[in-house]
Design an enzyme around this catalytic site. Sequence first.
Site, short mmCIF file in Angstrom:
data_model
loop_
_atom_site.label_atom_id
_atom_site.label_comp_id
_atom_site.label_asym_id
_atom_site.label_seq_id
_atom_site.Cartn_x
_atom_site.Cartn_y
_atom_site.Cartn_z
N ASP A 31 0.81 -1.04 -0.05
CA ASP A 31 0.05 -0.14 -0.11
C ASP A 31 0.89 1.22 0.07
OD1 ASP A 31 -1.82 2.17 0.95
OD2 ASP A 31 -3.23 0.28 1.27
N ASN A 32 0.56 2.26 -0.61
CA ASN A 32 1.33 3.66 -0.87
C ASN A 32 1.11 4.25 0.32
OD1 ASN A 32 -0.99 4.70 -1.65
ND2 ASN A 32 -0.12 5.10 -3.80
N TYR A 141 -13.77 7.12 -13.25
CA TYR A 141 -13.50 6.14 -12.18
C TYR A 141 -13.86 4.84 -12.71
CZ TYR A 141 -14.18 2.91 -8.33
OH TYR A 141 -14.29 1.99 -7.26
N ASN A 171 -22.51 -0.58 -2.79
CA ASN A 171 -22.28 0.45 -1.65
C ASN A 171 -21.74 -0.15 -0.50
OD1 ASN A 171 -23.81 1.87 -3.62
ND2 ASN A 171 -23.80 3.67 -2.14
N HIS A 190 -18.82 8.91 1.73
CA HIS A 190 -20.01 7.99 1.83
C HIS A 190 -21.08 8.40 2.98
CE1 HIS A 190 -16.80 4.71 0.64
NE2 HIS A 190 -17.02 5.45 -0.05
#
Length: 347
Positions: A31-32, A141, A171, A190
């Site tokens: 993960d960055n 996206y 979702n 969200h």
Amino acid sequence: MTILVTGGAGYIGSHCVQQLLAAGQKVCVIDNLSRGHREAVPSQASFFQLDLGETDELIDVMKSQRIEKVIHFAALAYVGESVENPLPYYANNTAGTLSLLQAMRQSRVSQIVFSSTCATYGIPEQIPVTEESAQTPINPYGWSKLFIEQILTDCAGSYPNFGFIGLRYFNVAGCAMNGSLGEDHSPETHLIPNCLNTALGKQSHVTILGNDYPTADGTCIRDYIHVEDICRAHLLALNALTPQANRFYNVGLGSGFSVLDVVQTTEQVTGREIPIEYQARRPGDPPVLSASHEKITRELGWSPRHTSLTEIIESAWNWFQKHPDGYQGLGQGQGPTASPGDSGEQA
């Protein structure tokens, strides 16, 4: 086997890592940390802070960690941001996945579970959405993910022993039922986290985009799936991977809840008022969006376990109350960071 999880410090990725470890798998996370949290990575997993574009470093990790399969979550995932600034989405999501696939090929890793999205469907012509529904994204996206789906399909058709399963989900909501992991985005877009942040007094109200849709209460209806159900689908897909597999599945409840349903249920769960403010519709938002999960149920035996909106919100509220500032201030994570080429700590 050792499973590589890209984006394993993110919301869904970290929950999936936890389930993999509980199932007895060895897990390696990359993960960055641009949007993930080191604190969310369980100590039993090895961790490498890498970007998807660092192909040579990915090869080093795959070889040193003896990776056998990949679960690919790492992606930028804000629809609005992708419209305002599309290039990073194609660079990170599409080109980044190309780099990952090149590293896999160089390392002789040939099987991958891909985290796709319902955004590839755009505005569906039929509800619930099936895997055969037309894919016509309406934002960068969605296109960045659909391009990956095509790349994976081409690879499966051309390279012996290359197999993939792609999961298109709707979702995602809720937090780990044991309270150990949660949802922490910046910015937060969200609905459920914004309702809970309002309940905590961290924001004054929740903005609802449109109250004139052709639904019972005028607000959009969406298919909310608990994060742990999503992760179970990834584990089932991982177990079902075979050479030259080429399959896509929708993952959702098959029904939906309106925006006002979510607000009102959050008020019931928290015992606090959630002020709302209506604004104009967001262009391109369909009135109703829900998934048919008939195919994944039939072929992989998956079905949602957490189908109650109350249960989904309660799991999130449990975490938000204990972590009102998210992962901030929880330290530098529970597991050591290994450098590419080192063995790292294994589960």
